[in-house]
Design a protein around this motif. Structure first.
Motif, mmCIF file in Angstrom:
data_model
loop_
_atom_site.group_PDB
_atom_site.id
_atom_site.type_symbol
_atom_site.label_atom_id
_atom_site.label_comp_id
_atom_site.label_asym_id
_atom_site.label_seq_id
_atom_site.Cartn_x
_atom_site.Cartn_y
_atom_site.Cartn_z
ATOM 1 N N THR A 162 0.836 -1.202 0.000
ATOM 2 C CA THR A 162 0.000 0.000 0.000
ATOM 3 C C THR A 162 0.873 1.254 0.000
ATOM 4 O OG1 THR A 162 -1.763 -1.184 1.123
ATOM 5 C CG2 THR A 162 -1.816 1.215 1.261
ATOM 6 N N ASP A 164 -5.690 -1.717 -5.073
ATOM 7 C CA ASP A 164 -5.133 -2.267 -3.838
ATOM 8 C C ASP A 164 -6.117 -3.252 -3.220
ATOM 9 O OD1 ASP A 164 -3.632 -2.795 -1.640
ATOM 10 O OD2 ASP A 164 -3.597 -0.753 -0.856
ATOM 11 N N GLU A 165 -5.908 -4.509 -3.466
ATOM 12 C CA GLU A 165 -6.780 -5.574 -2.973
ATOM 13 C C GLU A 165 -8.252 -5.215 -3.145
ATOM 14 O OE1 GLU A 165 -5.694 -7.206 0.751
ATOM 15 O OE2 GLU A 165 -3.576 -6.792 0.506
#
Ligand SMILES: Nc1ncnc2c1ncn2[C@@H]1O[C@H](COP(=O)(O)OP(=O)(O)O)[C@@H](O)[C@H]1O
Ligand SMILES: [Mg+2]
Lengths: 260, 284
Positions: free
Chosen positions: A51, A163-164
């Protein structure tokens, strides 16, 4: 090496945080390249700094040192030019679906009528026609994430940072949205960097997978994925799928043993 | 083939229904009946107590006396004009104080430095009982409308300020980050991400602040005034005219009651995205 030109290059980026327990080195001399129209997945142990990489690229935090080049030109960050999508859908609860999709265009000062026309078109294309005036909390998780994807795509960003994005969804919805994402990326010719903890997802979607080591994050290995399936579901039944899957598992397993 | 389960505990039996249906008081009608009965009972006891000589009519007044006084004042129009006057002061103070306080609280979001700098002062000002300012406020702003409004403002503004500032500080950082990654500037982040997320907290202060608005108006009138319900109550009590005092108090009570429900409606209709269409309540 592929012949396609390098779109984004990240060179020797370092970043530490100063927490209560002293200095935490999160990124230590991290370098990687993203090609034009690339679909790169980044996998690595949780907390290794994935991240943080995105936050640096998006211009939300400043790296301690290192540089970034976009199409050969040195840049501080890609703020305003990335489409950043996070695990939480981050829809604005006080905005309707349409209002949420319009957020970025409003920020850019695009003419209201034009923006709304475009937004309705996108919503229709993603099967959300009829939900324009619904508030996010009345939608399912999959629909919310689809709205977030539209909000990202409608800005026509240079690079998508995901991000995910599907990790909070159930498996079926995830499979479905992987397909939606793949189609959208091909339709709009986007470059994508996807952070995921799902090796399966990384192999099914990507052209390349970057494996990061534990903190501080370094590129451990880059796997080219050579599956030309029409959809992420079809990719899973490709003969080479399980080979890639196990190779990546092995990469991560060795690390977990090391860091454990 | 039969399977016998080893000694399982018996399942709890379904409760047998009561044969006779009893009147259910937990409905709007049922509750209204009980509430009305309580009010009537209270006044009846009071009246009986006064007539029987258990309590002194001179010190507490009497329901019939209150009613007689009240209708006389209503007929003459004095009560209505006093009520409007106090209501006007309270609402004006509430509106000005809430807007002023909220804007100031929100503005503090812009500079963390200024916010940290003024925080102890805000705490200090908040810890002063603002009612103690009443005499000075009257000194500064005269015995007319302005001093009452200013007193209401001083009470309501600080509440709104603290609520707005706190809510702005608590606004979701991820939403702000998302906007920044889209290229939004500070003003856009403020108006599109911070301000809307503070609205529920700011609206929640209305409920407290409408009460403070009334307190400011009435206390201001106590100190010095020619009109209003506070003036009515103050002068009547100095003449030991308890019935008139009660007329003023009950009018204030009704006013507060009505304002509370008006705020309730504002609260429920102003944020459509907050509304849920289902009611969840756990039955214990
Ligand atoms: N703002 C911050 N301040 C201090 N530490 C942070 C901050 N952001 C991230 N970290 C730390 O940096 C490390 C990497 O975080 P992150 O990039 O979120 O990891 P990942 O996304 O790979 O799970 C974690 O140990 C986290 O605690
Ligand atoms: Mg993360």
């Amino acid at each position: 090496m592929q012949p396609s030109p390098i779109q984004l290059s990240v060179r020797n980026v370092r970043k530490s945080f100063h927490g209560k327990a002293g200095e935490v080195r999160v990124l230590d001399d991290l370098s990687f390249d993203i090609n034009a129209r690339d679909f790169v997945s980044i996998i690595g142990p949780s907390g290794c700094g994935k991240t943080t990489i995105f936050n640096v690229i998006a211009g939300l935090i400043e790296p301690d040192s290192g540089s970034m080049h976009y199409l050969g030109e040195e840049i501080d960050s890609l703020r305003g030019r990335v489409g950043y999508m996070m695990q939480k859908d981050l829809l604005f609860p006080w905005r309707t679906v349409l209002g949420n999709v319009l957020l970025g265009l409003e920020t850019r000062g695009v003419d209201r009528v034009e923006a709304e026309g475009k937004a309705r078109e996108y919503l229709k294309g993603f099967g959300l026609a009829g939900f324009e005036n619904a508030y996010p909390k009345t939608l399912s998780g999959g629909m919310r994430q689809r709205v977030a994807l539209i909000r990202t795509l409608i800005m026509d960003p240079d690079i998508l940072l995901l991000d995910e994005p599907f990790s909070a969804l159930d498996y079926q919805t995830r499979l479905y949205l992987e397909g939606v994402l793949k189609d959208a990326v091909e339709t709009y010719h986007k470059t994508v960097i996807l952070v995921t903890h799902d090796i399966d997802e990384a192999v099914a979607l990507s052209k390349r997978v970057v494996v990061l080591s534990g903190r501080p994050a370094r590129v451990k290995i880059v796997h080219d994925i050579d599956i030309s399936a029409s959809s992420p579901i079809a990719a899973r039944s490709d003969s080479r799928f399980s080979g890639y899957f196990h190779a990546l598992c092995a990469e991560l397993d060795i690390q977990t043993e090391k860091t454990a | 083939m039969t399977i016998t389960l080893p000694g399982t505990a018996p399942l709890p039996k379904r409760k047998t229904r009561r044969a006779r249906r009893r009147f259910n008081f937990d409905t709007s009608l049922g509750r209204a009946v009980l509430q009305a009965a309580a009010v009537i009972g209270f006044f009846a006891l009071w009246e009986i107590g006064v007539r029987a000589g258990w309590i002194s009519a001179f010190l507490v007044g009497s329901p019939f006396g209150i009613f007689a006084d009240g209708s006389k004042m209503l007929m003459s129009g004095d009560l209505v004009s006093d009520t409007w006057y106090t209501l006007f002061e309270a609402i004006l103070g509430f509106v000005i104080g809430t807007i002023f306080g909220s804007l100031l609280g929100l503005a503090l979001w812009y500079s963390a430095f200024v916010a940290r700098l003024v925080e102890p002062f805000i705490v200090a000002i908040n810890s002063v009982p603002k009612i103690a300012l009443a005499p000075i406020v009257v000194l500064w702003f005269g015995t007319g409308l302005v001093s009452k409004v200013m007193l209401s403002v001083s009470l309501t503004a600080i509440v709104a300020l603290i609520a707005a500032y706190q809510a702005a500080k608590d606004a979701d950082v991820d939403l702000q980050s998302l906007m920044i990654s889209m290229g939004a500037d500070k003003h856009q982040v403020f108006f599109k991400a911070v301000v809307p997320s503070t609205l529920p907290s700011i609206i929640a202060t209305f409920r407290i602040n409408i009460g403070f608005g009334l307190v400011g108006a009435v206390v201001g009138e106590f100190i010095s005034s020619q009109r209003g319900l506070g003036h009515l109550i103050y002068t009547a009590s100095s003449l030991y005219d308890l019935n008139t005092v009660w007329v003023g108090l009950f009018t204030l009570m009704i006013m507060g009651f009505v304002l509370y429900y008006v705020i309730d409606i504002i609260e429920r209709t102003s944020l459509p995205w907050k509304q849920s269409n289902t009611v969840h309540q756990v039955q214990v």
